[in-house]
Motif scaffolding. Structure first.
Motif, PDB file in Angstrom:
ATOM      1  N   ASP A 123       0.821  -1.208   0.000  1.00 50.42           N
ATOM      2  CA  ASP A 123       0.000   0.000   0.000  1.00 50.42           C
ATOM      3  C   ASP A 123       0.859   1.264   0.000  1.00 50.42           C
ATOM      4  O   ASP A 123       0.520   2.263  -0.637  1.00 50.42           O
ATOM      5  CB  ASP A 123      -0.928   0.000   1.213  1.00 50.42           C
ATOM      6  N   LEU A 124       1.968   1.239   0.738  1.00 56.35           N
ATOM      7  CA  LEU A 124       2.865   2.394   0.747  1.00 56.35           C
ATOM      8  C   LEU A 124       3.454   2.642  -0.643  1.00 56.35           C
ATOM      9  O   LEU A 124       3.566   3.795  -1.087  1.00 56.35           O
ATOM     10  CB  LEU A 124       3.986   2.176   1.766  1.00 56.35           C
ATOM     11  N   ALA A 148       7.784   5.763  -2.376  1.00 53.86           N
ATOM     12  CA  ALA A 148       8.157   5.326  -1.040  1.00 53.86           C
ATOM     13  C   ALA A 148       9.515   4.628  -1.088  1.00 53.86           C
ATOM     14  O   ALA A 148       9.650   3.559  -1.685  1.00 53.86           O
ATOM     15  CB  ALA A 148       7.089   4.389  -0.479  1.00 53.86           C
ATOM     16  N   ASP A 149      10.518   5.230  -0.468  1.00 59.03           N
ATOM     17  CA  ASP A 149      11.836   4.608  -0.410  1.00 59.03           C
ATOM     18  C   ASP A 149      11.933   3.729   0.832  1.00 59.03           C
ATOM     19  O   ASP A 149      10.962   3.550   1.583  1.00 59.03           O
ATOM     20  CB  ASP A 149      12.939   5.665  -0.429  1.00 59.03           C
ATOM     21  N   GLU A 150      13.125   3.184   1.059  1.00 59.02           N
ATOM     22  CA  GLU A 150      13.311   2.239   2.156  1.00 59.02           C
ATOM     23  C   GLU A 150      13.000   2.881   3.501  1.00 59.02           C
ATOM     24  O   GLU A 150      12.361   2.265   4.363  1.00 59.02           O
ATOM     25  CB  GLU A 150      14.754   1.724   2.133  1.00 59.02           C
ATOM     26  N   ARG A 151      13.443   4.123   3.688  1.00 64.31           N
ATOM     27  CA  ARG A 151      13.211   4.784   4.977  1.00 64.31           C
ATOM     28  C   ARG A 151      11.726   5.092   5.193  1.00 64.31           C
ATOM     29  O   ARG A 151      11.227   4.998   6.318  1.00 64.31           O
ATOM     30  CB  ARG A 151      14.028   6.069   5.044  1.00 64.31           C
ATOM     31  N   ALA A 159      -2.835  -0.558   7.033  1.00 61.48           N
ATOM     32  CA  ALA A 159      -3.279   0.408   6.025  1.00 61.48           C
ATOM     33  C   ALA A 159      -4.705   0.106   5.564  1.00 61.48           C
ATOM     34  O   ALA A 159      -5.139  -1.045   5.546  1.00 61.48           O
ATOM     35  CB  ALA A 159      -2.341   0.363   4.829  1.00 61.48           C
ATOM     36  N   PHE A 160      -5.423   1.158   5.179  1.00 55.87           N
ATOM     37  CA  PHE A 160      -6.753   1.027   4.597  1.00 55.87           C
ATOM     38  C   PHE A 160      -6.671   1.375   3.121  1.00 55.87           C
ATOM     39  O   PHE A 160      -6.531   2.539   2.741  1.00 55.87           O
ATOM     40  CB  PHE A 160      -7.749   1.935   5.325  1.00 55.87           C
TER      41      PHE A 160
END
Length: 489
Positions: A299-300, A311-314, A340-341
């Motif tokens: 989801d990220l 969205a990177d690793e951090r 997450a939704f």
């Protein structure tokens, strides 16, 4: 070396005049105009006016409310809680979902993704928790569940840095497949809402319910087509209001619940007893958190593409840490595992409103709903078929976003094409055949009965097999969309 240099002239007046000439500000140019303008913030970091924050935030509440209250309603009913205790359990779910959402959007230290990421109660834990209820003596089920959640949440928090390194296993062929599956897996939810929400109800699946869902969908589409600007971006919220008004003459709205709930209620930690620690329950919740972390990672990545901040690793590490921390907090305040939704990702894709402060506002509203149960009851007045009609548009948008991501996956290569085909097949199996894994061990059922988790794991494995494991020199690794754009320039 790097400091200023000074030259001395025998004529001090000349030196002074030269210095003044160099340092004097032209009278015709205001000083402020000489200061470089600060760059505009990224849409994710844009702070909107309060009225817009509230309106957009309420849309997120409407999209997620039913999903937040359903797990505590199911678990509380299975445990045999009274109506008052059930109200407390639902209030705790709303409160902890709001706190988790604030932690995700605003962040604290290295906790939180700082993206418009909505957190709520995970459906992945419902079946394992029902199993714990069946195996526990009366009055001992919830303490066992909360003890297991404390361990599982802490484990997820500590494992976040390691788990976030899986980011490199999510090129477009994988992330696009997973985003598509997120949308597809939510269609049964929209279908259930459209039919009435409760399969045991006499009017479940009636023509009236489905017609009401269709009317709501039509209103959303018409508003989205003809409204512009702010009104166009809250077409979902307006559609829910219109749908609810249409439902009143047909008796589809129930205002009776407003008089049966307390106005204000403070949470009491470990209300149902001190947590207990049972090995079987702990193992079940650890598996649930593993599934939730897999879904949150997907989801990220999907949200990062939609808001144009990959969205990177951090970022993933912070998001997973927030999931773990929120789950520990929820276990203390009588809530359940946070994750997450995905339906709210669809809302962001549809409205194009990317500000994380909008989602933070929805988190504040969730907290108020948890502290003031009567306010939560007002939101629950929206009929399920109305939610279902809006849900078809929301969840379809997520699916379309996944298909758009797949366009960068070079599906002309047979390996990538097979990866998408087989992963989609595994992801749709739990939807098309809910009892497909009924005779498998509970561990397999927990993982594979989630279409998102099953499809994600298969897509990652096949991508490694075709594109990384023993890859031939003439086969290139799939490019990330941003890398391809840079190469084109």
């Amino acid at each position: 070396m790097g400091g200023p240099t000074f030259s001395f002239n025998r004529n001090a007046d000349t030196t002074s005049r030269n210095f003044e000439r160099r340092t004097a500000r032209p009278s015709s140019t205001p000083w402020r105009s000489r200061v470089p303008a600060s760059p505009a913030p990224h849409p994710v970091d844009e702070l909107l006016p309060p009225p817009k924050l509230l309106a957009y935030g309420l849309q997120h509440i409407a999209a997620m409310y039913a999903g937040v209250v359903a797990p505590p309603l199911i678990i509380g009913t299975a445990v045999g809680l009274s109506s008052g205790e059930l109200t407390l359990l639902i209030g705790a779910a709303l409160l902890t979902s709001g706190l988790a959402t604030l932690l995700q959007t605003l962040g604290l230290w290295r906790i939180g993704s700082r993206l418009p990421f909505v957190n709520g109660i995970s459906f992945a834990g419902v079946a394992p928790m029902l199993a714990i209820v069946k195996q526990s003596h009366p009055g001992q089920a919830l303490p066992a569940i909360y003890g297991a959640l404390l361990i599982a949440g802490a484990a997820a928090f500590l494992a976040a840095p390691w788990f976030s390194r899986f980011n490199r296993f999510f090129p477009p062929v994988v992330s696009g497949t997973v985003i598509t599956l997120i949308g597809l897996s939510l269609f049964p939810v929209a279908a259930g809402w459209s039919q009435g929400g409760n399969p045991a109800a006499a009017d479940y699946g009636s023509v009236a319910n489905i017609t009401l869902a269709g009317v709501t969908l039509a209103v959303v589409l018409v508003l989205n087509r003809f409204l512009r600007g702010f009104l166009g971006s809250i077409s979902i919220l307006l559609g829910l209001v219109v749908g609810t008004l249409v439902a009143i003459p047909f008796g589809k709205t129930d205002f009776g619940a407003l008089g049966k709930v307390p106005v204000f209620s403070m949470p009491s930690p470990f209300h149902f007893g001190a947590p207990t620690f049972q090995l079987g329950a702990i193992i079940s919740m650890l598996i649930v958190m593993l599934v939730s972390m897999t879904e949150s990672t997907a989801d990220l990545l999907a949200l990062g593409e939609i808001v144009d901040r990959p969205a990177d690793e951090r970022t993933i590490e912070g998001g997973l840490r927030a999931d773990g921390a929120a789950t520990v907090l929820a276990a203390c305040l009588n809530g359940f595992a946070a994750t997450a939704f995905a339906q709210n990702i669809g809302l962001i894709a549809l409205t194009k409103v990317r500000s994380r402060y909008v989602v933070a506002t929805s988190g504040v509203v969730l907290i108020l709903l948890g502290l003031f149960p009567v306010a939560g009851a007002v939101v629950s007045v929206v009929p399920q078929p109305v939610l279902g009609g809006a849900g078809l548009a929301l969840f379809g948008t997520v699916t379309a976003s996944g298909i758009r991501t797949l366009t960068a996956a070079r599906l002309d290569e047979s390996g990538n094409l097979l990866t998408v085909a087989v992963a989609l097949g595994f992801g749709v199996l739990p939807i098309a055949a809910p009892n497909f894994y009924a005779h498998f061990p509970s561990l397999v059922q927990t993982v594979m009965n989630s279409g998102i988790s099953a499809g994600c794991l298969v897509a990652v494995a096949l991508n490694v097999f075709f594109n990384q494991l023993g890859r031939r020199g003439d086969v290139e690794a799939p490019e990330l969309p941003r890398e391809r754009e840079m190469a084109a320039h």
